[in-house]
Design an enzyme around this catalytic site. Structure first.
Site, PDB file in Angstrom:
ATOM      1  CE  LYS A  67      -2.723   0.358   3.655  1.00 55.66           C
ATOM      2  NZ  LYS A  67      -2.892   1.985   4.280  1.00 55.66           N
ATOM      3  CB  SER A  68       3.772   2.153   1.658  1.00 58.75           C
ATOM      4  OG  SER A  68       3.287   2.281   3.083  1.00 58.75           O
ATOM      5  NE  ARG A  93      -5.774   7.549  11.661  1.00 58.45           N
ATOM      6  CZ  ARG A  93      -4.577   7.096  10.422  1.00 58.45           C
ATOM      7  NH1 ARG A  93      -5.592   6.018   9.123  1.00 58.45           N
ATOM      8  NH2 ARG A  93      -3.426   6.714  10.863  1.00 58.45           N
ATOM      9  CD  GLN A 145       0.337   7.865   7.647  1.00 56.65           C
ATOM     10  OE1 GLN A 145      -0.058   8.446   8.473  1.00 56.65           O
ATOM     11  NE2 GLN A 145       0.329   6.896   7.034  1.00 56.65           N
ATOM     12  CG  ASP A 163       0.446  -0.225   9.521  1.00 59.69           C
ATOM     13  OD1 ASP A 163       0.225   0.090  10.176  1.00 59.69           O
ATOM     14  OD2 ASP A 163       1.086   0.223   8.322  1.00 59.69           O
ATOM     15  CE  LYS A 202      -0.444   3.383  12.853  1.00 61.98           C
ATOM     16  NZ  LYS A 202       0.591   4.789  11.690  1.00 61.98           N
ATOM     17  NE  ARG A 236      -4.972  -0.593  12.733  1.00 62.07           N
ATOM     18  CZ  ARG A 236      -3.955  -0.133  12.018  1.00 62.07           C
ATOM     19  NH1 ARG A 236      -3.159  -0.590  11.680  1.00 62.07           N
ATOM     20  NH2 ARG A 236      -5.347   0.035  10.830  1.00 62.07           N
ATOM     21  NE  ARG A 286      -2.531  -2.288   8.222  1.00 61.50           N
ATOM     22  CZ  ARG A 286      -2.400  -2.644   6.706  1.00 61.50           C
ATOM     23  NH1 ARG A 286      -2.780  -3.895   6.532  1.00 61.50           N
ATOM     24  NH2 ARG A 286      -1.592  -1.334   6.007  1.00 61.50           N
TER      25      ARG A 286
HETATM   26  C1  S3P Z   1       2.785   4.844   5.786  1.00 66.46           C
HETATM   27  C2  S3P Z   1       2.707   4.537   7.538  1.00 66.46           C
HETATM   28  C3  S3P Z   1       2.580   4.425   8.794  1.00 66.46           C
HETATM   29  C4  S3P Z   1       1.654   3.777   8.409  1.00 66.46           C
HETATM   30  C5  S3P Z   1       1.134   3.307   7.527  1.00 66.46           C
HETATM   31  C6  S3P Z   1       1.440   3.462   6.599  1.00 66.46           C
HETATM   32  C7  S3P Z   1       2.657   5.213   5.091  1.00 66.46           C
HETATM   33  O1  S3P Z   1       2.141   5.192   9.377  1.00 66.46           O
HETATM   34  O2  S3P Z   1       1.238   2.597   9.598  1.00 66.46           O
HETATM   35  O3  S3P Z   1      -0.680   2.431   7.214  1.00 66.46           O
HETATM   36  O4  S3P Z   1       2.981   4.588   4.314  1.00 66.46           O
HETATM   37  O5  S3P Z   1       4.296   5.972   4.922  1.00 66.46           O
HETATM   38  P1  S3P Z   1       2.990   7.051   9.843  1.00 66.46           P
HETATM   39  O6  S3P Z   1       3.463   7.317   9.205  1.00 66.46           O
HETATM   40  O7  S3P Z   1       1.234   7.544  10.611  1.00 66.46           O
HETATM   41  O8  S3P Z   1       3.428   5.212  11.080  1.00 66.46           O
END
Ligand code: S3P
Length: 736
Positions: free
Chosen positions: A320-321, A421, A468, A614, A641, A645, A690
């Site tokens: 996904k990222s 969030r 992120q 995650d 999240k 969670r 999740r």
């Molecule tokens: C992600 C970073 C993580 C992760 C999210 C995807 C990303 O979040 O939990 O599912 O793609 O950069 P955080 O940066 O808030 O930890």
């Protein structure tokens, strides 16, 4: 020279004639219609070379026979074609239901012939008849072919080529799947439109009602002007699938009636929001064609005890990222970026849709392939409305970084989970770069960004370990003057840094600090997205917990900033072999072979927490079945999240008989050991993909069924979870 015989000169048959006449002038076309005026009209418009009153005469000498009559006439047409076709003629049709067509044919031929290719163009209009013939009706539309085991390859090739010549794209499905999907996406909407107009027309004052009806009525009921004989026949020919669709719909309508009667604002809101989100997903999947949408997740999962080990070789969907970032950087690059292995989940699609709304041409996703026609770093256009990010925190936070550097204003909104969030974590550091960005009073979305600011690079010490936030700053740093540097309190996923380098941008790393120089230019490239280790995690834990399991997960991304789950499970005693390690486009990938192993409880090292952030929902499940206590600390980020969670897992696992205590930054889980069985019970996924999948794993070791509600968001990251889980041996059923 090809001779085409078209049986039935209604909208579809006549449009096919028009398309072939326009594109293949050398072909000879024979046409058949029951009515004299239609035959004359087809000849007068030059759609056919000859017209006949009998099917037998029409198919004489034809290489290809296209049957385009209402479903109720197939039997008699098949009888005539069977008697009169040439030995070499290939026959295809355009019927809206394939099972009934095949049954009608077998009733005549007694066995499935090799020369018949069932087909269905997903194109049409509420207009009907030869006068509505349109040579471009099939351009950029899908035609679904449903060949049978007996169908000759040469016949399938001929029919594929026939539709492609008309500008359509051909996809292959099996008969049953076609009928199930079309019942929901085509037949049911027509039946609803007919029924609504019928219901309103019962009213004595219906003329007045219609006179004052607004756009909603017009949009919803356009298809009620379609041909009634055709739709009567379709309704009867796909009876069972349509009845299932009607039951599904009336069930929802009944719930909506009750919610309105009770004034249940929350239920109504959630239902509308879910529908709105799904409709947006449909728009982005369909582009301008009419593709059937198939990747929604049902809302209730029920999992029962696994009676044998999990086995198989599977590939879970794309990361996904990395999928999000491939669209973002592809859009800002000069030139074309091609992506394969792209995650076709709702979150990544929200990113696709946002860039489309800012003028970027994006083809796909189609079977994991996407082509992004980059507009260059400064080529984005102002969106016409607020950008809707659905459930996706990554889309909202990373896009904020990009939008901070644009010349235009923008607004970012999301669904109910995303709207809760925290966004100050990106707004504050972006302001230090000079961005003008505001959130709601309590720091949540919507986010408003005023364009036209001059950004200047600066240094940020991140308060939370968040990829992120780091990524939002790096992306804003592209637009800033001078250097932007970011110090992380702990290592987090580094996909943005790696991908920026892949696009030709310089990103420096100095211990815990990463730096980017403003003004860099990105150049389009190819990206192979590995499978998402966060999705693989559910299967890794499941195979570890179920005796006799032996499961291999292919092409999984094993970037060291993501493999905390493997390290934690290994510390607990798991048996995971990492095979075939190699690199694709700057990201390490491997196959993971997982076999059953009894686990022991541990204190999870805090440095591994951000590297497995995650995967904690499913780690809670693993800890429940480990021998002794597992201590989770330093994981307060779990509280912000897609759901809280820690709370979601504590609540559900308590229902399932686990001794677990939540703490502000983690939990203490008293594991029951390898013999432990979860209690049967009903748990909530809390709008969190999740959590839903983690509880599905728990169900495999429960002493009775585990029912998980609110699972629709599984489609955000893992649209085919149900299918893959069943494939490896999860006893999983679903309901709406
Ligand atoms: C992600 C970073 C993580 C992760 C999210 C995807 C990303 O979040 O939990 O599912 O793609 O950069 P955080 O940066 O808030 O930890």
């Amino acid at each position: 020279m090809t001779t085409l015989a078209v049986i039935g000169l209604g909208l579809i048959g006549a449009s096919s004639c028009a398309a072939i006449k326009m594109r293949m002038p050398g072909w000879t076309i024979h046409g058949f219609s029951r009515t004299e005026t239609t035959r004359q009209r087809a000849l007068a418009r030059g759609l056919v070379d000859q017209c006949f009153e009998s099917v037998e005469l029409t198919v004489f000498g034809a290489d290809l026979i296209l049957i385009a009559v209402p479903m109720g006439q197939f039997s008699s047409v098949f009888n005539a074609v069977w008697l009169a076709r040439e030995e070499y003629s290939v026959v295809t049709d355009v019927g809206s239901t394939k099972g009934a067509v095949v049954d009608d044919l077998i009733a005549v031929t007694k066995a499935i012939p090799s020369w018949f290719v069932p087909g269905h163009p997903i194109a049409g209009s509420e207009q009907s008849g030869v006068n509505a013939a349109n040579p471009d009706l099939f351009v950029d539309h899908q035609v679904i072919l449903t060949p049978l085991a007996e169908t000759a390859t040469s016949a399938l090739e001929l029919v594929t080529d026939f539709w492609e010549k008309q500008g359509a794209s051909v996809s292959i499905m099996n008969v049953a799947r076609h009928d199930e999907v079309l019942a929901l996406t085509s037949h049911l909407p027509h039946i609803l439109a007919f029924s609504l107009v019928h219901a309103l027309s019962d009213d004595d004052e219906h003329l007045d009602i219609f006179r004052y009806a607004a756009g909603g009525f017009r949009d919803f009921t356009r298809i009620a002007a379609s041909d009634s004989e055709m739709w009567r026949d379709i309704s009867l020919s796909n009876r069972d699938a349509i009845l299932r669709g009607i039951d599904r719909y009336t069930g929802r309508l009944g719930e909506m009636r009750e919610a309105i009667a009770l004034g249940d604002r929350d239920w109504i809101m959630r239902s509308f929001e879910r529908a709105r989100n799904a409709r947006r997903l449909f728009s982005s999947l369909s582009g301008k064609g009419d593709h059937p949408v198939t990747n929604f997740c049902p809302s209730v999962f029920q999992v029962t005890h696994a009676t044998s080990g999990l086995h198989g070789n599977i590939r879970v969907p794309g990361d996904k990222s990395i999928s999000h970032r491939s669209i973002m950087l592809g859009a800002l690059a000069d030139g074309v970026t091609t992506v394969e292995g792209f995650l076709e989940g709702e979150d990544a699609i929200a990113t696709v849709q946002a860039f489309r709304e800012m003028g970027v041409l994006i083809d796909g996703p189609d079977a994991g392939k996407v082509t992004v026609h980059g507009v260059g770093r400064d080529g984005l256009k102002p969106p016409k409305a607020a950008l809707y990010m659905g459930n996706s925190g990554t889309s909202m936070r990373l896009l904020s970084g990009i939008l901070a550097g644009q010349s235009f204003d923008s607004e970012l909104i999301g669904d109910s989970s995303l709207s809760r969030r925290p966004m100050r974590r990106i707004a504050e550091p972006l302001k230090c770069l000079g961005a003008s960005i505001t959130t709601s009073e309590n720091g949540t979305p919507p986010i408003y960004i005023s364009g036209g600011q001059v950004l200047s690079g600066c240094h940020t010490d991140l308060a939370v370990a968040s990829a992120q936030v780091k990524s939002a700053l790096l992306l804003a740093g592209l637009y800033a003057q001078g250097e932007t540097s970011i110090k992380e309190p702990a290592p987090t996923r580094d996909h943005t840094e790696r991908m920026l380098v892949g696009f030709g941008c310089k990103v420096e790393r100095d211990g815990s600090i990463c730096k980017i120089l403003g003004g860099g230019k990105l150049t389009g490239c190819h990206i192979d997205v590995p499978s998402d280790i966060s999705s693989a995690a559910f299967f890794i834990v499941a195979a570890t917990l179920i005796p006799d399991s032996d499961l291999t997960l292919h092409h999984v991304g094993v970037n060291p900033t993501r493999t905390g789950i493997l390290e934690i499970l290994k510390l607990m005693g798991a048996n995971i072999e990492i095979e075939n390690e190699h690199e694709v486009g700057g990201e390490p990938v491997a196959d993971l072979r997982v076999r059953y192993a009894p686990l022991k409880g541990i204190a999870i090292p805090e440095n591994l927490v951000p590297l497995a952030i995650d995967e904690f929902p499913v780690l809670f499940v693993a800890a429940s079945c480990a021998e002794g206590e597992t201590l989770i600390t330093g994981a307060q980020e779990l509280r912000v999240k897609e759901s809280d969670r820690i709370q979601s897992m504590v609540d559900g696992l308590t229902v399932l008989g686990v001794r677990i205590i939540g703490t502000p930054d983690g939990a203490i889980v008293s594991g029951g050991g390898p013999e432990f069985r979860f209690s049967s019970g009903a748990v909530e996924a809390c709008e969190d993909h999740r959590i839903a999948m983690a509880f599905s794993v728990a169900g495999l070791l429960a002493c009775g069924p585990v029912r998980i509600s609110d699972c629709v968001n599984v489609a955000t990251s893992f649209p085919n979870f149900v299918e893959l889980a069943r494939e490896v041996g999860f006893p999983l059923t679903v309901s709406e």
